[in-house]
Design an enzyme around this catalytic site. Structure first.
Site, short mmCIF file in Angstrom:
data_model
loop_
_atom_site.label_atom_id
_atom_site.label_comp_id
_atom_site.label_asym_id
_atom_site.label_seq_id
_atom_site.Cartn_x
_atom_site.Cartn_y
_atom_site.Cartn_z
N GLY A 260 4.46 -2.92 39.75
CA GLY A 260 3.04 -2.72 39.96
C GLY A 260 2.22 -3.19 38.77
CG HIS A 261 3.69 -4.37 35.49
ND1 HIS A 261 4.61 -3.41 35.83
CD2 HIS A 261 4.39 -5.35 34.87
CE1 HIS A 261 5.81 -3.78 35.41
NE2 HIS A 261 5.70 -4.96 34.83
CB ALA A 262 0.65 -9.43 36.38
#
Length: 136
Positions: A51-53
């Site tokens: 749930g991130h980059a």
């Protein structure tokens, strides 16, 4: 880079009746030196990880045991890749949003990272990531 730079890497597999062996060499099998290794395990059913980059970090994600899916998004396109073999890794370049879902019971996910942990490297809100991608 985007999703076109995401790819499966087949790692060396040495077969032996006593058990198989696979290894990863940074800068040789993957396009970066390994600065951090971590793994996810005992993920409860229905939970999502990731749930991130990342702004600068690249990763190789491997299903060491069991299986899970990786949802990928570069701000323009999306795709899902299933991982279920310990001799295959998913190379994720910078600026690709990822979510890990549908973990099988007993699964273990190992991640090889190109950088040391740095909170400033993360996009943790999709809207911030999306805006950054569109501004480039």
């Amino acid at each position: 880079m985007g999703l076109e730079a995401v790819r499966i890497i087949d790692l060396p597999k040495i077969s032996d009746p006593r058990g198989n062996l696979t290894f990863v060499e940074g800068g040789r099998h993957i396009p970066f030196d390994i600065k951090r290794v971590y793994y996810l395990y005992d993920v409860p059913g229905g939970e999502t990880r990731g749930g991130h980059a990342h702004r600068n970090l690249q990763q190789l994600i491997i299903a060491m045991s069991g299986s899970f899916e990786v949802l990928l998004d570069d701000g323009y396109k999306r795709k899902t890749i299933s991982l279920n073999r310990s001799y295959r890794g998913l190379l994720i370049p910078t600026m690709v949003w990822r979510e890990l879902v549908d973990f099988s019971s007993g699964s273990v996910c190992m991640v090889l990272a190109s950088e040391y942990y740095d909170e400033a490297d993360y996009y943790r809100e999709y809207e911030d990531f999306y805006k950054a991608v569109r501004e480039k």
